[in-house]
Design a protein around this motif. Structure first.
Motif, PDB file in Angstrom:
ATOM      1  N   LEU A 118       0.990  -1.114   0.048  1.00  0.00           N
ATOM      2  CA  LEU A 118      -0.067  -0.073  -0.133  1.00  0.00           C
ATOM      3  C   LEU A 118       0.967   1.196   0.130  1.00  0.00           C
ATOM      4  CD1 LEU A 118      -2.506  -1.138   2.783  1.00  0.00           C
ATOM      5  CD2 LEU A 118      -2.783  -0.871   0.451  1.00  0.00           C
ATOM      6  N   ALA A 119       0.787   2.226  -0.758  1.00  0.00           N
ATOM      7  CA  ALA A 119       1.363   3.301  -0.876  1.00  0.00           C
ATOM      8  C   ALA A 119       0.143   4.510  -0.820  1.00  0.00           C
ATOM      9  CB  ALA A 119       2.247   3.700  -2.219  1.00  0.00           C
ATOM     10  N   ILE A 124      -3.970  12.727  -2.358  1.00  0.00           N
ATOM     11  CA  ILE A 124      -4.058  11.914  -3.539  1.00  0.00           C
ATOM     12  C   ILE A 124      -4.728  10.612  -3.680  1.00  0.00           C
ATOM     13  CG2 ILE A 124      -2.652  10.915  -5.376  1.00  0.00           C
ATOM     14  CD1 ILE A 124      -0.409  12.714  -5.131  1.00  0.00           C
ATOM     15  N   GLY A 125      -4.485   9.744  -2.723  1.00  0.00           N
ATOM     16  CA  GLY A 125      -5.014   8.446  -2.675  1.00  0.00           C
ATOM     17  C   GLY A 125      -4.220   7.290  -2.213  1.00  0.00           C
ATOM     18  N   THR A 126      -4.453   6.180  -2.491  1.00  0.00           N
ATOM     19  CA  THR A 126      -4.017   5.084  -2.108  1.00  0.00           C
ATOM     20  C   THR A 126      -3.701   4.074  -3.258  1.00  0.00           C
ATOM     21  OG1 THR A 126      -4.753   5.060   0.457  1.00  0.00           O
ATOM     22  CG2 THR A 126      -3.919   2.857  -0.565  1.00  0.00           C
ATOM     23  N   ILE A 127      -2.678   3.654  -3.436  1.00  0.00           N
ATOM     24  CA  ILE A 127      -2.322   2.503  -4.474  1.00  0.00           C
ATOM     25  C   ILE A 127      -2.290   1.069  -3.934  1.00  0.00           C
ATOM     26  CG2 ILE A 127      -0.690   1.761  -6.146  1.00  0.00           C
ATOM     27  CD1 ILE A 127      -0.343   4.528  -7.167  1.00  0.00           C
ATOM     28  N   LYS A 128      -2.949   0.129  -4.299  1.00  0.00           N
ATOM     29  CA  LYS A 128      -2.722  -1.034  -3.646  1.00  0.00           C
ATOM     30  C   LYS A 128      -2.193  -2.070  -4.713  1.00  0.00           C
ATOM     31  CE  LYS A 128      -5.763  -3.290  -1.141  1.00  0.00           C
ATOM     32  NZ  LYS A 128      -6.948  -3.899  -0.576  1.00  0.00           N
ATOM     33  N   ALA A 129      -0.999  -2.804  -4.506  1.00  0.00           N
ATOM     34  CA  ALA A 129      -0.490  -3.779  -5.579  1.00  0.00           C
ATOM     35  C   ALA A 129      -0.197  -4.937  -5.055  1.00  0.00           C
ATOM     36  CB  ALA A 129       0.635  -3.086  -6.315  1.00  0.00           C
ATOM     37  N   ILE A 180      -3.975  -4.426  -9.225  1.00  0.00           N
ATOM     38  CA  ILE A 180      -3.392  -3.142  -8.879  1.00  0.00           C
ATOM     39  C   ILE A 180      -4.578  -2.228  -9.054  1.00  0.00           C
ATOM     40  CG2 ILE A 180      -1.886  -1.208  -9.865  1.00  0.00           C
ATOM     41  CD1 ILE A 180      -0.131  -3.353 -11.198  1.00  0.00           C
ATOM     42  N   SER A 181      -4.726  -1.714  -7.642  1.00  0.00           N
ATOM     43  CA  SER A 181      -5.907  -0.761  -7.552  1.00  0.00           C
ATOM     44  C   SER A 181      -5.825   0.780  -6.995  1.00  0.00           C
ATOM     45  CB  SER A 181      -7.328  -1.435  -6.737  1.00  0.00           C
ATOM     46  OG  SER A 181      -7.557  -2.676  -7.174  1.00  0.00           O
ATOM     47  N   GLY A 195      -9.594  -0.502 -10.407  1.00  0.00           N
ATOM     48  CA  GLY A 195      -8.370  -1.470 -10.297  1.00  0.00           C
ATOM     49  C   GLY A 195      -8.403  -2.185 -11.545  1.00  0.00           C
ATOM     50  N   VAL A 196      -7.249  -2.934 -11.888  1.00  0.00           N
ATOM     51  CA  VAL A 196      -7.082  -4.246 -12.786  1.00  0.00           C
ATOM     52  C   VAL A 196      -6.733  -5.336 -11.841  1.00  0.00           C
ATOM     53  CG1 VAL A 196      -6.652  -2.590 -14.648  1.00  0.00           C
ATOM     54  CG2 VAL A 196      -4.737  -3.522 -13.499  1.00  0.00           C
ATOM     55  N   PHE A 197      -6.972  -6.461 -12.406  1.00  0.00           N
ATOM     56  CA  PHE A 197      -6.793  -7.706 -11.845  1.00  0.00           C
ATOM     57  C   PHE A 197      -6.513  -8.981 -12.933  1.00  0.00           C
ATOM     58  CE2 PHE A 197     -11.355  -8.041 -12.310  1.00  0.00           C
ATOM     59  CZ  PHE A 197     -11.674  -9.266 -12.805  1.00  0.00           C
TER      60      PHE A 197
END
Length: 384
Positions: A118-119, A124-129, A180-181, A195-197
């Motif tokens: 998680l970043a 801005i928001g949060t990226i999950k990968a 990646i969301s 996101g994409v999966f």
């Protein structure tokens, strides 16, 4: 109890509820998890009826198990830091099942793993990968009172990693998927996720008349959610879309759901409905297409009422999923599945729970024939 459910939701999605935290310079190590075990006693169906693609109801003699409930036993490690204005964490969860009927651990590990980063940057928001629970249908799963219990059993004679809760009885299980969301707050009370999966393969839960095989998709799947929060609840809508090219199957599977949860003092209400085309009934892309590759349509609704009385929560839930038959499907294909559960969830301590539930559930085919099960479960769960 309310704090425990909140902690469980965080642990299931972001690894933020931690029993142990160690700090070294700019780095933080956190550990969280749970151990749960339930004795399940099931009355199985002895009618001899056939209902293809049912949610693993038991037949023949009555059965029992001592196994995990709806959530697996788990331990999650979280390593977090802050760099250049980003809050960054790596989260790895080991989620083993308890049960095997064979010696030497059954020569299998019965495990499921999540590993994701998680970043987050303010404004801005949060990226999950990584590999974590998907976006579609996650909110209703976390709202299901049987999340800390059992609900519907699955293969009670040879238990799976977990039971089914209300999976296949009003909603589809989101599953752990590589994704990646990106999530972004919209004001103070709303959040959007897109996101994409990694596309999922078509598999069969036992219909015997389903297309199976590699998804064949040349593009990633897409999922997303819009959620509005209030002090006493939330309303959310989520979706999932994936192209499928497996054997004779060549279509785009789509699913959407709408979920609402609200608390009136000690009374809690949850409602959720979904509709899907070529996505399945219990798990994503399970029995989603017939033997000719034609997508099956499904829909379902789930409702729940709970009451908090000091250290004990009482609840009742009811759910049904329906599956349309294609021209190629036999009349023995499952037409509908229905489940009702009553439960009591008592905090012996802040982190130790005792759980008792009674469930009745059935699957009916297009001829009107039924498989009927009922079960009682009693267990303990410890969250840390």
């Amino acid at each position: 109890m309310k704090k425990l459910f909140s902690a469980l939701a965080l642990a299931a999605t972001a690894g933020q509820a931690q029993a142990l935290t160690l700090e070294a310079g700019d780095w933080t190590l956190g550990v969280s998890g749970n151990v749960n075990s339930h004795a399940v006693f099931a009355e199985c169906d002895d009618s001899g009826n056939q209902v293809d693609a049912n949610a693993l109801l038991c037949t023949g003699e009555n059965a029992s198990s001592v196994s995990n409930g709806y959530i697996p036993a788990s331990i999650m490690w979280t390593v977090a830091t802050q760099q250049q204005g980003y809050d960054i964490s790596a989260n790895i969860a080991l989620e083993p099942g308890l049960t095997t009927n064979a010696a030497f651990n059954g020569q299998d590990d019965d495990q499921a793993i999540r590993a994701f980063l998680l970043a987050t940057k303010e404004g801005i928001g949060t990226i999950k990968a990584g590999r974590d629970y998907g976006v579609f249908a996650l909110d209703v799963i976390l709202a299901d009172m049987s999340l800390i219990g059992v609900g519907a059993h699955g293969l009670v004679k040879s238990p799976l990693n977990t039971s089914f809760g209300s999976v296949g009885y009003g909603y589809i299980f989101t599953d752990r998927i590589s994704q990646i969301s990106f999530s972004k707050p919209l004001g103070e009370s709303a959040e959007a996720t897109i996101g994409v999966f990694q596309p999922l393969d078509l598999i069969s839960l036992g219909a015997g008349v389903s297309t199976t095989g590699d998804s064949g998709s040349s593009l990633p799947g897409i999922h997303g959610k819009l959620r509005f929060n209030s002090e006493n609840g939330f309303v959310s809508a989520s979706f999932l879309s994936q192209t499928v090219k497996a054997g004779s199957a060549d279509y785009t599977g789509n699913a959407v759901d709408l979920t609402a949860s609200y608390r009136f003092n000690d009374l809690g209400v949850v409602g959720s409905c979904f509709t899907a085309d070529g996505v399945g009934t219990a798990g994503l892309f399970i029995d989603a297409a017939d033997s000719n590759g034609e997508a099956r349509r499904s829909k379902g609704c789930f409702g729940q009422l709970t009451y908090q009385a000091e250290a004990t929560k009482y609840g009742i839930s009811l759910g049904q999923t329906r599956l349309d038959k294609t021209a190629a499907d036999p009349d023995t294909l499952m037409k509908s599945q229905t489940k009702a559960t009553i439960g009591a969830y008592h905090n012996l301590t802040d982190n130790l729970l005792m759980v008792a539930e009674y469930s009745r559930f059935n699957a009916k085919n297009h001829l009107g024939d039924k498989l009927e099960n009922s079960s009682v479960n009693l267990g303990l769960a410890f969250f840390f």
